[in-house]
Write a protein that holds these residues in place. Structure first.
Motif, short mmCIF file in Angstrom:
data_model
loop_
_atom_site.label_atom_id
_atom_site.label_comp_id
_atom_site.label_asym_id
_atom_site.label_seq_id
_atom_site.Cartn_x
_atom_site.Cartn_y
_atom_site.Cartn_z
N GLY A 137 0.82 -1.21 0.00
CA GLY A 137 0.00 0.00 0.00
C GLY A 137 0.85 1.26 0.00
O GLY A 137 0.56 2.23 -0.69
N ARG A 138 1.93 1.24 0.78
CA ARG A 138 2.82 2.40 0.86
C ARG A 138 3.54 2.62 -0.47
O ARG A 138 3.64 3.76 -0.96
CB ARG A 138 3.82 2.19 1.99
N GLU A 139 4.03 1.55 -1.08
CA GLU A 139 4.71 1.67 -2.37
C GLU A 139 3.75 2.14 -3.45
O GLU A 139 4.11 2.94 -4.31
CB GLU A 139 5.35 0.34 -2.75
N LEU A 140 2.52 1.66 -3.39
CA LEU A 140 1.52 2.08 -4.36
C LEU A 140 1.19 3.57 -4.18
O LEU A 140 1.08 4.31 -5.17
CB LEU A 140 0.25 1.23 -4.21
N ASP A 141 1.08 4.02 -2.94
CA ASP A 141 0.83 5.44 -2.68
C ASP A 141 1.97 6.30 -3.22
O ASP A 141 1.74 7.35 -3.83
CB ASP A 141 0.66 5.69 -1.18
N GLU A 142 3.20 5.86 -2.99
CA GLU A 142 4.36 6.60 -3.49
C GLU A 142 4.37 6.63 -5.02
O GLU A 142 4.68 7.67 -5.62
CB GLU A 142 5.65 5.99 -2.96
N ALA A 143 4.04 5.52 -5.64
CA ALA A 143 4.00 5.46 -7.10
C ALA A 143 2.90 6.39 -7.63
O ALA A 143 3.12 7.11 -8.62
CB ALA A 143 3.76 4.03 -7.56
N GLU A 144 1.76 6.41 -6.98
CA GLU A 144 0.68 7.29 -7.41
C GLU A 144 1.07 8.76 -7.26
O GLU A 144 0.77 9.59 -8.12
CB GLU A 144 -0.59 6.98 -6.62
N ARG A 145 1.76 9.09 -6.17
CA ARG A 145 2.23 10.47 -5.98
C ARG A 145 3.25 10.84 -7.07
O ARG A 145 3.21 11.94 -7.60
CB ARG A 145 2.86 10.64 -4.59
N TRP A 146 4.14 9.91 -7.38
CA TRP A 146 5.14 10.17 -8.41
C TRP A 146 4.46 10.43 -9.75
O TRP A 146 4.81 11.38 -10.46
CB TRP A 146 6.11 8.99 -8.53
N VAL A 147 3.48 9.61 -10.11
CA VAL A 147 2.75 9.78 -11.38
C VAL A 147 2.01 11.11 -11.37
O VAL A 147 2.02 11.85 -12.36
CB VAL A 147 1.78 8.60 -11.64
#
Length: 136
Positions: free
Chosen positions: A3-13
């Protein structure tokens, strides 16, 4: 963990997308401003004046009546020299516009300035091409 990695990826995008949108808006502002830029120059005597549009094309030419006594070759040479000076003035204004909008060091800024430099190489005070820009 995922979940944390997905949140970071979404923020990066999201950040990347915002950055692309901002650069596109800056490029559009630059194009609009460049379209209105002109360059002008007069020979040292003030008897020949020219104006160019944002593409560097001649849009106005004024010859004082006193040039009628000059040999045609001198008039031609002076017009062409003054035209190159107006195109140099145009480049300087374009460079300022680029710096104010997208930045001269941005990819877009370098591309725009490079295109103008290729089309209008800098000229020395005597009208000779000096092969490049040397500090304005």
């Amino acid at each position: 963990m995922w979940g944390r990695e997905l949140d970071e990826a979404e923020r990066w995008v999201a950040d990347w997308s915002a950055s692309v949108s901002e650069r596109a808006e800056q490029a559009q502002r630059l194009a609009a401003r460049v379209a209105g830029v002109t360059g002008a120059a007069a020979d040292a005597s003030g008897l020949i004046e020219v104006r160019v549009d944002s593409s560097g094309a001649l849009t106005a030419l004024h010859l004082d009546d006193r040039v009628t006594g000059w040999p045609a070759a001198r008039i031609e040479r002076m017009i062409m020299t003054t035209l190159r000076q107006a195109q140099t003035a145009l480049f300087e204004q374009i460079a300022a516009t680029v710096a104010d909008t997208v930045g001269a060091d941005s990819e877009t800024g370098r591309a725009v300035l490079g295109g103008y430099e290729r089309r209008f190489p800098a000229v020395a005070e005597d009208g000779d091409n000096d092969g490049g820009r040397h500090g304005g």
